[in-house]
Enzyme design. Structure first.
Site, PDB file in Angstrom:
ATOM      1  N   THR A  34      -1.605   5.438   2.850  1.00  0.00           N
ATOM      2  CA  THR A  34      -2.827   4.627   2.880  1.00  0.00           C
ATOM      3  C   THR A  34      -2.733   3.626   4.026  1.00  0.00           C
ATOM      4  O   THR A  34      -1.684   3.012   4.236  1.00  0.00           O
ATOM      5  CB  THR A  34      -3.008   3.871   1.553  1.00  0.00           C
ATOM      6  OG1 THR A  34      -3.029   4.803   0.473  1.00  0.00           O
ATOM      7  CG2 THR A  34      -4.299   3.069   1.549  1.00  0.00           C
TER       8      THR A  34
ATOM      9  N   ARG B  32      -6.228   7.262  -6.178  1.00  0.00           N
ATOM     10  CA  ARG B  32      -6.024   8.691  -5.931  1.00  0.00           C
ATOM     11  C   ARG B  32      -6.156   9.491  -7.225  1.00  0.00           C
ATOM     12  O   ARG B  32      -6.807  10.554  -7.259  1.00  0.00           O
ATOM     13  CB  ARG B  32      -4.650   8.901  -5.288  1.00  0.00           C
ATOM     14  CG  ARG B  32      -4.528   8.195  -3.958  1.00  0.00           C
ATOM     15  CD  ARG B  32      -3.098   8.071  -3.446  1.00  0.00           C
ATOM     16  NE  ARG B  32      -2.574   9.356  -2.986  1.00  0.00           N
ATOM     17  CZ  ARG B  32      -1.402   9.492  -2.394  1.00  0.00           C
ATOM     18  NH1 ARG B  32      -0.624   8.426  -2.192  1.00  0.00           N
ATOM     19  NH2 ARG B  32      -0.992  10.692  -1.988  1.00  0.00           N
TER      20      ARG B  32
ATOM     21  N   LEU C 112       0.857  -1.183   0.000  1.00  0.00           N
ATOM     22  CA  LEU C 112       0.000   0.000   0.000  1.00  0.00           C
ATOM     23  C   LEU C 112       0.894   1.234   0.000  1.00  0.00           C
ATOM     24  O   LEU C 112       2.017   1.204   0.511  1.00  0.00           O
ATOM     25  CB  LEU C 112      -0.890   0.035   1.249  1.00  0.00           C
ATOM     26  CG  LEU C 112      -1.983  -1.025   1.398  1.00  0.00           C
ATOM     27  CD1 LEU C 112      -2.629  -0.924   2.772  1.00  0.00           C
ATOM     28  CD2 LEU C 112      -3.032  -0.889   0.300  1.00  0.00           C
ATOM     29  N   ASP C 113       0.378   2.340  -0.546  1.00  0.00           N
ATOM     30  CA  ASP C 113       1.087   3.614  -0.452  1.00  0.00           C
ATOM     31  C   ASP C 113       1.367   3.948   1.011  1.00  0.00           C
ATOM     32  O   ASP C 113       0.607   3.557   1.910  1.00  0.00           O
ATOM     33  CB  ASP C 113       0.236   4.754  -1.037  1.00  0.00           C
ATOM     34  CG  ASP C 113       0.139   4.707  -2.553  1.00  0.00           C
ATOM     35  OD1 ASP C 113       0.884   3.934  -3.178  1.00  0.00           O
ATOM     36  OD2 ASP C 113      -0.700   5.449  -3.100  1.00  0.00           O
ATOM     37  N   ARG C 114       2.408   4.713   1.238  1.00  0.00           N
ATOM     38  CA  ARG C 114       2.787   5.100   2.602  1.00  0.00           C
ATOM     39  C   ARG C 114       1.616   5.722   3.363  1.00  0.00           C
ATOM     40  O   ARG C 114       1.387   5.412   4.538  1.00  0.00           O
ATOM     41  CB  ARG C 114       3.944   6.093   2.560  1.00  0.00           C
ATOM     42  CG  ARG C 114       4.391   6.579   3.950  1.00  0.00           C
ATOM     43  CD  ARG C 114       5.505   7.593   3.839  1.00  0.00           C
ATOM     44  NE  ARG C 114       5.054   8.795   3.126  1.00  0.00           N
ATOM     45  CZ  ARG C 114       5.858   9.808   2.818  1.00  0.00           C
ATOM     46  NH1 ARG C 114       7.150   9.744   3.105  1.00  0.00           N
ATOM     47  NH2 ARG C 114       5.375  10.866   2.186  1.00  0.00           N
TER      48      ARG C 114
END
Length: 214
Positions: free
Chosen positions: A60, A160, A56-58
């Site tokens: 998120t 996003r 996951l993105d940092r």
């Protein structure tokens, strides 16, 4: 048991661990020395068998599954590649969005503005997101909409960028929202709330939920 694992472990058996990743923590280390604190490094200190499957993105939060042996890693990774997994996210987006729909437009890395991505209709790899409104809310007098997002593909920054493309960036998004929209919440309001896949040993269909923290 280490407090981090106590606080963030959702499930563990002989094949895998399911973790609630907090917002603000990288999944894997970055390129520079100041970006070495990340989820997988924390897990490896506690369980040296930990193997990466997805990320996951940092900014998120939400569900991540890590394998505990090579066979499980191969099995669950294949399920992700063949879209046998089901993932849903919950987000707060800026403005008043109505109904439900699908965003079907490719997302690519923008080398002129790293780390940003952008839509590119000429890109061959598809990016597909289903969205559905849950409810309308307000933050400090600003309309926001709580939505369920289901990514059919898994491109970087897909959710996003797709929400920005709709004209409703995710609240708190420091990359794709306006300054005003960023400041409505102290974090990116994107959370991986549900994940389902087949157990790599038993073949049983599993479903896990993770409470939304915003």
């Amino acid at each position: 048991m280490n407090n981090f694992l106590t606080d963030h472990l959702i499930h563990r058996d002989d094949a895998f661990m399911l973790i609630h990743k907090p917002a603000g923590l990288l999944t894997v280390p970055g390129k520079t020395p100041d970006l070495q604190d990340c989820l997988i490094n924390r897990l490896l200190e506690l369980e040296p068998r930990t193997l990466l499957i997805h990320r996951l993105d940092r900014d998120t939060s939400g569900l991540l599954v890590f394998a505990l042996n090579k066979d499980a890693q191969k099995n669950i990774s294949r399920q992700f590649q063949e879209r046998q997994t089901d993932k849903t996210y919950q987000a707060l987006v800026a403005g008043r969005l109505e109904g439900e729909g699908t965003v079907d437009i490719p997302v690519v890395y923008d080398p002129t503005r790293p780390p940003l991505h952008q839509v590119d209709p000429n890109e061959k790899k598809p990016a597909l997101t289903h969205w559905k409104v849950q409810q309308h809310e307000q933050i400090d007098g600003h309309d926001v909409t709580r939505v369920i997002l289901t990514p059919i593909t898994g491109r970087s920054h897909q959710l996003r960028v797709h929400m920005q493309y709709l004209g409703h960036p995710i609240v708190g998004d420091t990359l794709y929202a306006t300054t005003e929209q960023q400041q409505l919440m102290p974090r990116l309001c994107l959370h991986a709330q549900q994940l389902s896949f087949y157990h790599p040993i038993t073949g049983q269909r599993l479903q896990y939920l993770c409470e939304v923290p915003f």
